[in-house]
Design an enzyme around this catalytic site. Structure first.
Site, PDB file in Angstrom:
ATOM      1  N   HIS A 267      33.111  25.475  10.467  1.00 56.70           N
ATOM      2  CA  HIS A 267      33.134  26.398  11.618  1.00 56.70           C
ATOM      3  C   HIS A 267      32.171  25.827  12.668  1.00 56.70           C
ATOM      4  CE1 HIS A 267      33.685  29.974  13.859  1.00 56.70           C
ATOM      5  NE2 HIS A 267      33.038  30.859  13.131  1.00 56.70           N
ATOM      6  N   HIS A 306      42.418  22.729  13.772  1.00 57.59           N
ATOM      7  CA  HIS A 306      42.091  24.128  14.013  1.00 57.59           C
ATOM      8  C   HIS A 306      43.139  24.991  13.331  1.00 57.59           C
ATOM      9  CE1 HIS A 306      41.082  27.840  16.125  1.00 57.59           C
ATOM     10  NE2 HIS A 306      39.919  27.259  16.345  1.00 57.59           N
ATOM     11  N   ASP A 362      34.377  21.494  19.102  1.00 52.82           N
ATOM     12  CA  ASP A 362      33.159  20.863  18.592  1.00 52.82           C
ATOM     13  C   ASP A 362      33.151  19.337  18.735  1.00 52.82           C
ATOM     14  OD1 ASP A 362      31.871  23.231  17.690  1.00 52.82           O
ATOM     15  OD2 ASP A 362      33.313  23.328  16.049  1.00 52.82           O
TER      16      ASP A 362
END
Ligand code: CMC
Length: 436
Positions: A267, A306, A362
């Site tokens: 995450h 994702h 990210d």
């Protein structure tokens, strides 16, 4: 019965059932009537990790993962990133509408008056080891806030819930900055209410011997990164907050569950993991070997993939643009070449194409944070600061949703049948089997 229904034939019994479909979903509870005999519990859905289960109705954030669309309260993320401030977005998420001038002033004043933390929180933070991970410090301190504000237990009162949300949004940057300073052995810098929300955080983080003179481009870039992280509907941390909050615990305890979830490398911890991965790859010439390892299933390409986006994450697109603006100020991050080459290869390689693996939020954010002067282990704290308004809005939405109950999934039991208790003297030794 509405027109939109699902007819199910149970081949075990030959019976047929008609189940209503609303909003493209059936209610799992409607399946309970599908039974083989009367004392049967009824049919359940089995969905580890919620791959196909909606757990709430929400009006906060809309994502279309195939088209790469992200909207907060209907506003496209691209427009918010370009035109909005973080506090406007925080207001939007929590109130449902963009604030007018007066509402924004009031919202800003309220937040500004709650930026200080109790002196004992500073002592609490000082008690951590010099090398404590700042996410652990943030997690501990936010959870400790519940002991400073025992009134937060009164979650039935809307005014009280609002006050606690203001407190947490206002104090989170202070706690985060203190965690940063602690890891550097620097004295804490207290909030200075002449700064705006982001400016105050940057000052508390970087000020040495006087007020920090911010680079406006970097400060705006940080603000846009916060906007891009501000909510993402039912992700792992938000789901943790909703699940824990559904027990009617106070806001601070519920949000600390979300911070814990965010910490994980699958995450929010992925931004830190990406930088560690780039460090490990070290040079563009080592990339083919690394990609071979990923395709062989030995490791993951961090910052890729994702659960919801099956095309380019719209946030990643915007973050890549910000990266270039930031690098114009700071000079190129030497790891950018490795990241760009990884992305190029991944976007052309069948392994990634067939699995629809694209860069996520990210992948590039860590390179920017590093260029701004934040250490790797602080990246996920920055993610948490950005996500805070979304967490607060999602918690509030959960609390006032009359359909919500304590979160309590079912299980499919696969353990032993009933068996008689075995006295100690009659139990077999398993030591050698376990050791072997
Ligand atoms: N690298 C290599 N293979 C991957 C990756 C990756 N990053 N992500 C997924 N796969 C493969 C996976 O091995 C599986 O292959 P196969 O079908 O052959 O078994 C397939 O793609 C589907 O993966 P999954 O694990 O079923 O997908 P998921 O929806 O459960 O996981 C994810 C989503 C984000 C946890 C995962 O893509 C991942 O681990 N990515 C790396 C960590 C990361 O960047 N996380 C940040 C997510 S975005 C921001 C946030 O949430 O904080």
């Amino acid at each position: 019965m509405p027109n939109d229904t699902l007819t199910i034939k149970d081949n075990r019994t030959g019976r047929s059932y008609e189940i209503p479909i609303n909003d493209n979903a059936i209610r799992a509870n409607d399946l309970k009537k599908i039974k083989v005999d009367d004392d049967d519990f009824g049919l359940m859905t089995y969905d580890p990790a919620f791959l196909g289960t909606a757990a709430c109705r929400s009006s906060i954030t809309y994502i279309d993962g195939d088209k790469g669309i992200l909207r907060y309260r209907g506003y496209p993320i691209e427009q918010l990133a370009e035109q909005s401030t973080f506090l406007e977005v925080a207001y939007l998420l929590n109130h449902g509408e963009l604030p007018n001038q007066e509402q924004l002033k009031h919202w800003t004043d309220e937040l500004t008056s709650h930026t200080y933390v109790h002196t004992n929180i500073t002592k609490f933070l000082e008690g951590f080891r010099y090398d404590a991970h700042p996410m652990g410090m943030l997690l501990g301190a936010v959870s400790a806030l519940s002991t400073f504000y025992p009134d937060a237990k009164n979650i039935a009162d809307p005014k009280n819930r609002y006050l606690q949300r203001i407190r947490l949004l206002a104090k989170a940057p202070t706690i985060a900055a203190f965690a940063f300073r602690h890891s550097r052995g620097l004295p804490f810098v207290f909030p200075d209410n002449d700064f705006d929300y982001i400016g105050n955080f940057v000052n508390m983080t970087f000020s040495i011997g006087g007020r920090h003179k911010p680079n406006k481009v970097l400060q705006r870039a940080l603000e846009v990164l916060f906007i891009l992280h501000a909510d993402h509907e039912q992700n792992c941390s938000t789901n943790a907050i909703r699940a824990v909050g559904s027990s009617h615990v106070d806001l601070f305890s519920a949000v600390s569950a979300g911070i814990a979830a965010l910490y994980g490398p699958l995450h929010g911890g992925a931004n830190e993991a990406v930088l560690n991965m780039l460090d490990e790859i070290d040079s563009v010439k080592n990339i083919p070997d690394f990609i071979r390892g990923v395709k062989a299933g030995e490791r993951r390409l961090m910052g890729f993939g994702h659960r919801v986006y099956k095309s380019y994450d719209p946030r990643a697109k915007l973050i890549k643009e910000i990266a270039y603006e930031v690098f114009e100020q700071t000079g190129l991050n030497p790891k950018l070449d490795i990241a760009l080459e990884l992305e190029r290869i991944a976007l052309e390689d069948d392994y990634f194409i067939t699995r629809k693996l694209y860069p996520n939020v990210d992948f590039y954010s860590g390179l920017i944070y590093q260029a701004m002067g934040y250490p790797t282990e602080f990246f996920t704290v920055l993610f948490a600061l950005g996500r805070m308004p979304g967490w607060l809005a999602q918690w509030e939405e959960m609390v006032i949703d009359s359909e919500q109950k304590i979160s309590r999934p079912r299980q499919i039991y696969i353990g032993s049948d009933e068996r008689p208790y075995v006295p100690m003297g009659k139990r077999q030794s398993t030591v050698s089997a376990e050791a072997g």
